[in-house]
Structure formats: structure tokens, C-alpha cells
Design an enzyme around this catalytic site. Structure first.
Site, PDB file in Angstrom:
ATOM      1  N   CYS A   1       7.122  -9.725   5.934  1.00  0.00           N
ATOM      2  CA  CYS A   1       6.429  -9.858   4.649  1.00  0.00           C
ATOM      3  C   CYS A   1       5.816  -8.515   4.260  1.00  0.00           C
ATOM      4  CB  CYS A   1       5.338 -10.922   4.784  1.00  0.00           C
ATOM      5  SG  CYS A   1       4.364 -11.199   3.295  1.00  0.00           S
ATOM      6  N   GLY A   2       5.666  -8.288   2.987  1.00  0.00           N
ATOM      7  CA  GLY A   2       5.009  -7.081   2.520  1.00  0.00           C
ATOM      8  C   GLY A   2       3.538  -7.019   2.906  1.00  0.00           C
TER       9      GLY A   2
END
Length: 184
Positions: A63-64
Site C-alpha cells: 500500500c502507498g
């Protein structure tokens, strides 16, 4: 007619009881919602930390927001395990988690040096959501919209607040809530 008389009339009609069903109420975490499979095997039971606030965070390795692991560890280190427990819940509900619990554990240890309690890979949304997240949805109307949603429980296991992915673990609005719980 005064407020007291109105309430008395509503009670007599049973309306007050019907309306109270819709009123938001804090509910302590039920036992079945407190138990998770641990990433290390066995069980992880949130009730083991009764008496301390718990921050539960759904996470994902691809995930960012994955760099928030660093902040979660810093948050745990800042308050210490005797005051606050930060529990991470790896989840593939948003299709961003590694394929196995072993890969997640290794990723977190190598990249972030995590020593936080961590569950096995766990669904956090939809019909297969873990009972913790089903309870959260049912009792508070809260469901993670993305990875790194943070949910704060008080020392008795009652919901306090939640923050989305963009709220960093050391954000003042989050730490203020923790501080308030620790000064009670």
C-alpha cells in the site's frame, strides 16, 4: 406541555424504547470479536490487554501508506507496552497484501523492525469480515475504507474514535485521544 410530560407520554407509548434503538451507544468489544489468529500461530486476544487503550490498524504490505508501519512502531515505543498496545491486522481486503503470513511477518521485520502484536492475514470488510470489524460496523457504523484505518479502543474495550489512512500514527489529533485515555 413540559419536556418531562412529553417523555412520560412517549414512554407510555413505548416510543422512547423504540427510539433508543437508534441512539448511538458505546458497546464494549464482545469476546468473539476480540480473538484473532496470530501471525505467529495460536491466538491473539485483545482482552489480554484490558486496562490499556488499544489501537487496532488494518495494514497491507503493498500500500502507498505502508510506511506508516514506522509510525505505528514509534507510537508503541513512545507510550510503551504498559500504557498502549498497537495491534496490526494485515489484510488483503483491498488486494494489496502479500500472499502468506510468513511473507508479511518477514517483510515487516526486515523493513520496519516491527515488534507489534500482529494478526494473521484477516478480512476487514464485507460478509467475510472478522468479527471485530463486523462489530465495529454494526455498533459504530465504521468500516475501513482503505488500508491503515486506525481504531482506538479504551481500557475497557469500548470504541473511542477512528481515523482513515491519511492520518499518520503520530498525528496530534490521534495522540491527543490516546493522551486523554491515559490521564483518566
Amino acid at each position: 406541555m413540559g419536556k418531562a410530560a412529553n417523555r412520560a407520554q412517549l414512554r407510555a407509548l413505548g416510543v422512547a424504547a423504540a427510539l433508543s434503538v437508534w441512539a448511538p451507544m458505546a458497546m464494549a468489544l464482545p469476546q468473539e470479536a476480540a480473538r484473532f489468529a496470530s501471525i505467529e500461530g495460536g491466538a491473539l486476544d485483545l482482552t489480554a490487554w484490558r486496562g490499556r487503550p488499544i489501537l487496532v490498524v488494518n495494514t497491507a504490505s503493498h500500500c502507498g501508506f505502508t510506511d506508516q508501519y514506522e509510525g505505528l512502531q514509534a507510537l508503541q515505543d513512545r507510550y510503551g507496552p504498559e500504557q498502549l498496545v498497537v495491534v496490526t491486522v494485515p489484510s488483503d481486503s483491498f488486494n494489496q497484501e502479500l500472499d502468506s503470513a510468513a511473507e508479511v511477518a518477514e517483510f515487516c521485520e526486515i523493513n520496519y523492525g516491527l515488534d507489534l502484536p500482529m494478526t494473521d492475514i484477516t478480512p476487514v470488510r464485507g460478509p467475510d469480515a472478522h468479527p471485530f470489524y463486523a462489530w465495529l460496523q454494526r455498533s459504530e457504523g465504521v468500516a475501513p475504507r482503505w488500508n491503515f484505518t486506525k481504531v482506538l479502543l479504551d481500557a475497557e474495550g469500548e470504541y473511542v474514535a477512528h481515523w482513515g489512512s491519511t492520518t499518520r500514527p503520530l498525528a496530534p489529533r490521534l495522540t491527543r485521544e490516546i493522551d486523554a485515555l491515559l490521564t483518566r
